[in-house]
Design a protein around this motif. Structure first.
Motif, PDB file in Angstrom:
ATOM      1  N   ARG A   1       0.941  -1.285   0.118  1.00 38.57           N
ATOM      2  CA  ARG A   1      -0.058   0.075  -0.164  1.00 38.57           C
ATOM      3  C   ARG A   1       0.778   1.353  -0.154  1.00 38.57           C
ATOM      4  O   ARG A   1       0.356   2.471  -0.496  1.00 38.57           O
ATOM      5  N   GLY A   2       1.990   1.442   0.326  1.00 38.28           N
ATOM      6  CA  GLY A   2       2.771   2.445   0.772  1.00 38.28           C
ATOM      7  C   GLY A   2       2.731   3.344   1.844  1.00 38.28           C
ATOM      8  O   GLY A   2       1.605   3.108   2.533  1.00 38.28           O
ATOM      9  N   THR A   3       3.560   4.380   2.118  1.00 34.49           N
ATOM     10  CA  THR A   3       3.445   4.877   3.497  1.00 34.49           C
ATOM     11  C   THR A   3       2.445   5.712   3.499  1.00 34.49           C
ATOM     12  O   THR A   3       2.077   6.356   4.488  1.00 34.49           O
ATOM     13  N   GLY A   4       1.622   5.991   2.196  1.00 30.32           N
ATOM     14  CA  GLY A   4       0.602   7.213   2.475  1.00 30.32           C
ATOM     15  C   GLY A   4      -0.552   6.579   2.953  1.00 30.32           C
ATOM     16  O   GLY A   4      -1.399   7.137   3.577  1.00 30.32           O
ATOM     17  N   GLU A   5      -0.650   5.208   3.208  1.00 28.56           N
ATOM     18  CA  GLU A   5      -1.772   4.436   3.719  1.00 28.56           C
ATOM     19  C   GLU A   5      -1.373   3.733   5.033  1.00 28.56           C
ATOM     20  O   GLU A   5      -2.158   3.518   5.928  1.00 28.56           O
ATOM     21  N   VAL A   6      -0.219   3.117   4.778  1.00 32.26           N
ATOM     22  CA  VAL A   6       0.289   2.252   6.115  1.00 32.26           C
ATOM     23  C   VAL A   6       1.550   2.624   6.533  1.00 32.26           C
ATOM     24  O   VAL A   6       2.743   2.660   5.553  1.00 32.26           O
ATOM     25  N   ARG A   7       1.617   3.084   7.868  1.00 34.00           N
ATOM     26  CA  ARG A   7       3.023   3.137   8.449  1.00 34.00           C
ATOM     27  C   ARG A   7       3.534   2.296   9.280  1.00 34.00           C
ATOM     28  O   ARG A   7       2.609   2.086  10.371  1.00 34.00           O
ATOM     29  N   LEU A   8       4.551   1.446   9.338  1.00 32.49           N
ATOM     30  CA  LEU A   8       5.145   0.658  10.217  1.00 32.49           C
ATOM     31  C   LEU A   8       5.355   1.305  11.503  1.00 32.49           C
ATOM     32  O   LEU A   8       6.070   2.305  11.477  1.00 32.49           O
ATOM     33  N   LEU A   9       5.124   0.698  12.643  1.00 31.92           N
ATOM     34  CA  LEU A   9       5.653   1.044  13.978  1.00 31.92           C
ATOM     35  C   LEU A   9       6.415   0.241  14.693  1.00 31.92           C
ATOM     36  O   LEU A   9       6.320  -1.060  14.604  1.00 31.92           O
ATOM     37  N   ASP A  10       7.572   0.534  15.319  1.00 30.39           N
ATOM     38  CA  ASP A  10       8.072  -0.231  16.268  1.00 30.39           C
ATOM     39  C   ASP A  10       7.376  -0.203  17.723  1.00 30.39           C
ATOM     40  O   ASP A  10       6.136   0.286  17.722  1.00 30.39           O
ATOM     41  N   ARG A  11       7.811  -1.029  18.992  1.00 32.95           N
ATOM     42  CA  ARG A  11       6.907  -1.004  19.952  1.00 32.95           C
ATOM     43  C   ARG A  11       6.963   0.189  20.591  1.00 32.95           C
ATOM     44  O   ARG A  11       5.754   0.576  21.031  1.00 32.95           O
ATOM     45  N   ALA A  12       7.822   1.252  20.526  1.00 35.39           N
ATOM     46  CA  ALA A  12       7.649   2.347  21.089  1.00 35.39           C
ATOM     47  C   ALA A  12       6.706   3.307  20.433  1.00 35.39           C
ATOM     48  O   ALA A  12       5.979   3.942  21.132  1.00 35.39           O
ATOM     49  N   GLY A  13       6.639   3.131  19.067  1.00 35.07           N
ATOM     50  CA  GLY A  13       6.066   3.820  18.320  1.00 35.07           C
ATOM     51  C   GLY A  13       4.530   3.520  18.393  1.00 35.07           C
ATOM     52  O   GLY A  13       3.562   4.331  18.495  1.00 35.07           O
ATOM     53  N   THR A  14       4.363   2.439  18.428  1.00 36.80           N
ATOM     54  CA  THR A  14       2.972   1.809  18.889  1.00 36.80           C
ATOM     55  C   THR A  14       2.389   2.214  20.206  1.00 36.80           C
ATOM     56  O   THR A  14       1.142   2.637  20.435  1.00 36.80           O
ATOM     57  N   ALA A  15       3.412   2.115  21.155  1.00 31.88           N
ATOM     58  CA  ALA A  15       2.986   2.630  22.525  1.00 31.88           C
ATOM     59  C   ALA A  15       2.461   4.253  22.502  1.00 31.88           C
ATOM     60  O   ALA A  15       1.694   4.392  23.388  1.00 31.88           O
ATOM     61  N   ARG A  16       3.156   5.020  21.725  1.00 30.15           N
ATOM     62  CA  ARG A  16       2.547   6.295  21.588  1.00 30.15           C
ATOM     63  C   ARG A  16       1.314   6.495  21.291  1.00 30.15           C
ATOM     64  O   ARG A  16       0.563   7.399  21.647  1.00 30.15           O
ATOM     65  N   LEU A  17       0.742   5.549  20.553  1.00 29.02           N
ATOM     66  CA  LEU A  17      -0.748   5.610  19.962  1.00 29.02           C
ATOM     67  C   LEU A  17      -1.646   4.760  20.868  1.00 29.02           C
ATOM     68  O   LEU A  17      -2.675   4.955  21.282  1.00 29.02           O
ATOM     69  N   PHE A  18      -1.018   3.929  21.378  1.00 31.85           N
ATOM     70  CA  PHE A  18      -1.829   2.734  22.168  1.00 31.85           C
ATOM     71  C   PHE A  18      -1.005   2.375  23.499  1.00 31.85           C
ATOM     72  O   PHE A  18      -0.070   1.651  23.719  1.00 31.85           O
ATOM     73  N   PRO A  19      -1.010   3.282  24.428  1.00 27.11           N
ATOM     74  CA  PRO A  19      -0.222   3.061  25.502  1.00 27.11           C
ATOM     75  C   PRO A  19       0.012   1.780  26.223  1.00 27.11           C
ATOM     76  O   PRO A  19       1.244   1.592  26.605  1.00 27.11           O
ATOM     77  N   PRO A  20      -1.127   1.034  26.150  1.00 24.10           N
ATOM     78  CA  PRO A  20      -0.646  -0.153  26.996  1.00 24.10           C
ATOM     79  C   PRO A  20       0.370  -1.280  26.190  1.00 24.10           C
ATOM     80  O   PRO A  20       0.937  -1.905  26.844  1.00 24.10           O
ATOM     81  N   ALA A  21       0.640  -0.758  25.000  1.00 22.88           N
ATOM     82  CA  ALA A  21       1.853  -1.519  24.285  1.00 22.88           C
ATOM     83  C   ALA A  21       3.073  -1.344  24.951  1.00 22.88           C
ATOM     84  O   ALA A  21       3.963  -2.079  24.891  1.00 22.88           O
ATOM     85  N   GLY A  22       3.264  -0.224  25.700  1.00 20.92           N
ATOM     86  CA  GLY A  22       4.307   0.080  26.372  1.00 20.92           C
ATOM     87  C   GLY A  22       4.358  -0.465  27.844  1.00 20.92           C
ATOM     88  O   GLY A  22       5.530  -0.322  28.509  1.00 20.92           O
ATOM     89  N   ASP A  23       3.604  -1.192  28.243  1.00 19.55           N
ATOM     90  CA  ASP A  23       3.464  -1.755  29.639  1.00 19.55           C
ATOM     91  C   ASP A  23       4.665  -2.854  29.751  1.00 19.55           C
ATOM     92  O   ASP A  23       4.794  -3.400  28.644  1.00 19.55           O
ATOM     93  N   PRO A  24       5.252  -2.944  30.855  1.00 16.60           N
ATOM     94  CA  PRO A  24       6.329  -3.819  30.985  1.00 16.60           C
ATOM     95  C   PRO A  24       6.028  -5.346  30.764  1.00 16.60           C
ATOM     96  O   PRO A  24       6.745  -6.194  29.893  1.00 16.60           O
TER      97      PRO A  24
END
Length: 305
Positions: free
Chosen positions: A60-83
């Protein structure tokens, strides 16, 4: 839920989804209801799930889908950063939208009503024939009739439904208070969503995700389960299954009931304690007081989906 899930679709469904997205934006402006560009985040808990997202992003390309690492995911979905979180990463679908159905539907009706359109609420349609809609309040004569209640096509037009392999689905929802002061802006899709939506499910890695879930929790695949959530600001969990499939079995109580296996009835003073999905793929533990839990009709889906 009010989730306008555009990006994960594919083929003709994706064409319809892009068209619907533009219409929602236009209608929100015309009718005066709020539409959120809160996007969607798909979380990945296994290497195979990450593989699905990587393949999807490459297509799809970055205009539609942007990959996230764990830290990037946690910035949008805070529970992803829980220990204790097992989330490895995710994907951000920036073009998806969300509305509050309880605000949008009255607003959509109010505009044409102000121009003389008559709405007949709380009225069951039993049949449609040439020039007439047969309802519980009597027959309504019309020169043109548009059937727009998608989930009733199997009852009003069973031959059409059978010809196209249409199946009625069950959508179950639960609304809970958010944990602490966490605010979740985007809609959250899980590993189960990778098997539900065509754009994700068409990737080669999706077959590996299916095998992982088969080994871990085959009963959830038997129920053709999807699991997602939105927050507005209460957390709304949703899972849809074809209505012809048996209810899933709670691994702790061994009883068939809701997808949220240990959820108490609305109004209960006891908190929710539940694990959905048997680990991975969308496994989530909830320990929050339920606000409400209710079934909702879901538009029918083709058997090939």
């Amino acid at each position: 839920m009010g989730h306008i899930c555009t990006t994960p679709q594919t083929g003709r469904a994706l064409d319809y989804a892009w068209s619907a997205r533009e219409k929602w934006l236009r209608l929100a402006e015309q009718a005066g209801f709020e539409i959120s560009r809160a996007d969607t985040v798909v979380v990945a808990r296994t290497a195979a799930e990450l593989g699905v997202l990587e393949e999807f992003a490459a297509e799809r390309g970055t205009g539609e889908v942007r990959l996230l690492d764990r830290a990037g995911t946690a910035r949008l979905f805070p529970p992803a950063g829980d220990p204790g979180s097992d989330i490895l990463g995710g994907a951000h679908l920036a073009l998806d939208l969300r509305v509050d159905p309880r605000a949008a539907i009255p607003a959509l009706a109010a505009r044409p009503a102000s121009r003389g359109v008559e709405f007949v609420w709380n009225t069951q349609v039993g049949a449609v024939s040439e020039g007439a809609v047969h309802t519980a309040r009597g027959d309504l004569a019309a020169t043109a009739i548009v059937h727009a209640a998608g989930h009733d096509i199997d009852r009003l037009f069973p031959v059409i439904a059978e010809e196209h392999g249409v199946r009625r689905c069950r959508l179950q929802m639960m609304e809970v208070a958010p944990p602490g002061d966490i605010r979740i802006e985007p809609a959250i899709l899980t590993g189960y969503s990778m098997l539900r939506y065509g754009g994700l499910g068409a990737t080669a890695s999706a077959a590996v995700v299916r095998r992982e879930i088969t080994d871990r929790a085959p009963e959830t695949l038997d129920a053709v389960m999807n699991l997602m959530l939105t927050s507005a600001p209460t957390v709304r969990w949703s899972s849809a299954t074809p209505i012809t499939t048996p209810a899933p079995i709670c691994p702790s109580t061994k009883k068939t009931s809701r997808i949220w296996c240990c959820a108490k009835a609305p109004g209960s003073s006891r908190p929710v304690s539940c694990r959905c999905g048997g680990g991975g793929a969308g496994s989530t533990r909830i320990r929050r007081r339920p606000i409400s839990s209710w079934p909702r009709p879901q538009p029918v889906s083709a058997s090939s989906r």
